[in-house]
Design a protein around this motif. Structure first.
Motif, PDB file in Angstrom:
ATOM      1  N   ASP A  64       0.837  -1.207   0.000  1.00 51.44           N
ATOM      2  CA  ASP A  64       0.000   0.000   0.000  1.00 51.44           C
ATOM      3  C   ASP A  64       0.872   1.257   0.000  1.00 51.44           C
ATOM      4  O   ASP A  64       0.594   2.209  -0.738  1.00 51.44           O
ATOM      5  N   HIS A  65       1.901   1.262   0.829  1.00 51.51           N
ATOM      6  CA  HIS A  65       2.791   2.433   0.895  1.00 51.51           C
ATOM      7  C   HIS A  65       3.397   2.713  -0.483  1.00 51.51           C
ATOM      8  O   HIS A  65       3.513   3.862  -0.896  1.00 51.51           O
ATOM      9  N   LYS A  66       3.780   1.647  -1.184  1.00 51.51           N
ATOM     10  CA  LYS A  66       4.378   1.813  -2.522  1.00 51.51           C
ATOM     11  C   LYS A  66       3.379   2.386  -3.510  1.00 51.51           C
ATOM     12  O   LYS A  66       3.721   3.245  -4.330  1.00 51.51           O
ATOM     13  N   THR A 111      -8.499   3.843   3.021  1.00 50.16           N
ATOM     14  CA  THR A 111      -8.588   2.385   3.176  1.00 50.16           C
ATOM     15  C   THR A 111      -7.430   1.863   4.025  1.00 50.16           C
ATOM     16  O   THR A 111      -7.611   1.053   4.938  1.00 50.16           O
ATOM     17  N   HIS A 112      -6.236   2.370   3.736  1.00 53.73           N
ATOM     18  CA  HIS A 112      -5.037   1.948   4.459  1.00 53.73           C
ATOM     19  C   HIS A 112      -5.127   2.327   5.942  1.00 53.73           C
ATOM     20  O   HIS A 112      -4.856   1.500   6.825  1.00 53.73           O
ATOM     21  N   ALA A 113      -5.504   3.583   6.218  1.00 48.10           N
ATOM     22  CA  ALA A 113      -5.611   4.031   7.616  1.00 48.10           C
ATOM     23  C   ALA A 113      -6.665   3.193   8.348  1.00 48.10           C
ATOM     24  O   ALA A 113      -6.483   2.830   9.509  1.00 48.10           O
ATOM     25  N   ILE A 134      -7.669  -0.011   7.792  1.00 48.49           N
ATOM     26  CA  ILE A 134      -7.230  -1.371   8.170  1.00 48.49           C
ATOM     27  C   ILE A 134      -6.100  -1.332   9.216  1.00 48.49           C
ATOM     28  O   ILE A 134      -6.006  -2.211  10.050  1.00 48.49           O
ATOM     29  N   GLU A 135      -5.277  -0.285   9.161  1.00 45.00           N
ATOM     30  CA  GLU A 135      -4.253  -0.170  10.219  1.00 45.00           C
ATOM     31  C   GLU A 135      -4.904   0.089  11.575  1.00 45.00           C
ATOM     32  O   GLU A 135      -4.562  -0.558  12.563  1.00 45.00           O
ATOM     33  N   GLU A 136      -5.818   1.038  11.599  1.00 43.40           N
ATOM     34  CA  GLU A 136      -6.399   1.417  12.898  1.00 43.40           C
ATOM     35  C   GLU A 136      -7.320   0.333  13.456  1.00 43.40           C
ATOM     36  O   GLU A 136      -7.400   0.150  14.662  1.00 43.40           O
ATOM     37  N   GLU A 166       8.777   6.060   9.401  1.00 43.17           N
ATOM     38  CA  GLU A 166       8.820   5.613  10.801  1.00 43.17           C
ATOM     39  C   GLU A 166       8.200   4.232  10.970  1.00 43.17           C
ATOM     40  O   GLU A 166       8.700   3.410  11.732  1.00 43.17           O
ATOM     41  N   GLU A 167       7.094   3.980  10.254  1.00 46.57           N
ATOM     42  CA  GLU A 167       6.481   2.646  10.349  1.00 46.57           C
ATOM     43  C   GLU A 167       7.446   1.579   9.846  1.00 46.57           C
ATOM     44  O   GLU A 167       7.659   0.557  10.490  1.00 46.57           O
ATOM     45  N   GLU A 168       8.029   1.836   8.683  1.00 50.20           N
ATOM     46  CA  GLU A 168       8.828   0.789   8.033  1.00 50.20           C
ATOM     47  C   GLU A 168      10.192   0.577   8.687  1.00 50.20           C
ATOM     48  O   GLU A 168      10.657  -0.552   8.798  1.00 50.20           O
TER      49      GLU A 168
HETATM   50 FE   LIG Z   1       0.995   2.544   6.895  1.00 48.25          FE
END
Ligand SMILES: [Fe+2]
Ligand SMILES: [Fe+2]
Length: 157
Positions: free
Chosen positions: A10-12, A45-47, A49-51, A113-115
């Motif tokens: 997703d980040h990519k 969508t990404h935020a 599923i992360e949250e 920071e996440e990665e």
């Molecule tokens: Fe993320």
């Protein structure tokens, strides 16, 4: 699908859209509108599923990274509010590109920071099987993600 691999993919995808935006001409208003709408869909969508899935699971597994999770939620908060403002902002408005630039800076910092710091700790603590199962739940949950940036939990936190 491994949860961390899914999030990195997703980040990519989002980084690819950022690059396209940065390459778009100053007056490519229709293209910039389309790109921001796509960026919004991907990031919301990404935020979501992360949250809803990844952050709580990771925090429970690696409680010593709780401060990181709390900061990440605050960063999501800023991002979803920027997205909600961009939704109703005319790409011809002089503030449009400025707002997108700040959005991109925020997301790049957040992703780094996440990665770099956090995902390796989560991977070490969770192990392959658990990450696979979590990733499958997250992949399925993409279908139930809201379209509206402010419907994401961090918007009202
Ligand atoms: Fe993320
Ligand atoms: Fe995040």
């Amino acid at each position: 699908m491994d949860a961390i691999v899914l999030l990195k993919d997703d980040h990519k995808t989002v980084e690819g859209l950022f690059k396209k935006f940065e390459k778009a001409g100053e007056r490519a208003y229709a293209e910039k509108r389309r790109l921001v709408d796509q960026i919004t869909k991907e990031l919301v969508t990404h935020a979501y599923i992360e949250e809803e899935y990844f952050y709580p699971a990771a925090r429970a597994k690696v409680p010593e990274t709780s401060d990181h999770v709390l900061e990440s939620v605050e960063e999501h908060h800023v991002v979803v509010w920027l997205l909600s403002e961009l939704k109703d902002l005319d790409p011809k408005d002089e503030r449009f590109d400025a707002k997108v630039t700040v959005l991109i800076e925020n997301v790049r910092h957040h992703v780094e920071e996440e990665e770099k710091d956090w995902f390796p700790q989560v991977r070490a603590a969770m192990g392959r099987k658990e990450l696979q199962e979590l990733g499958e739940r997250m992949e399925a949950a993409k279908a139930e993600a809201p379209a509206e940036p402010l419907a994401v939990k961090s918007a009202s936190q």
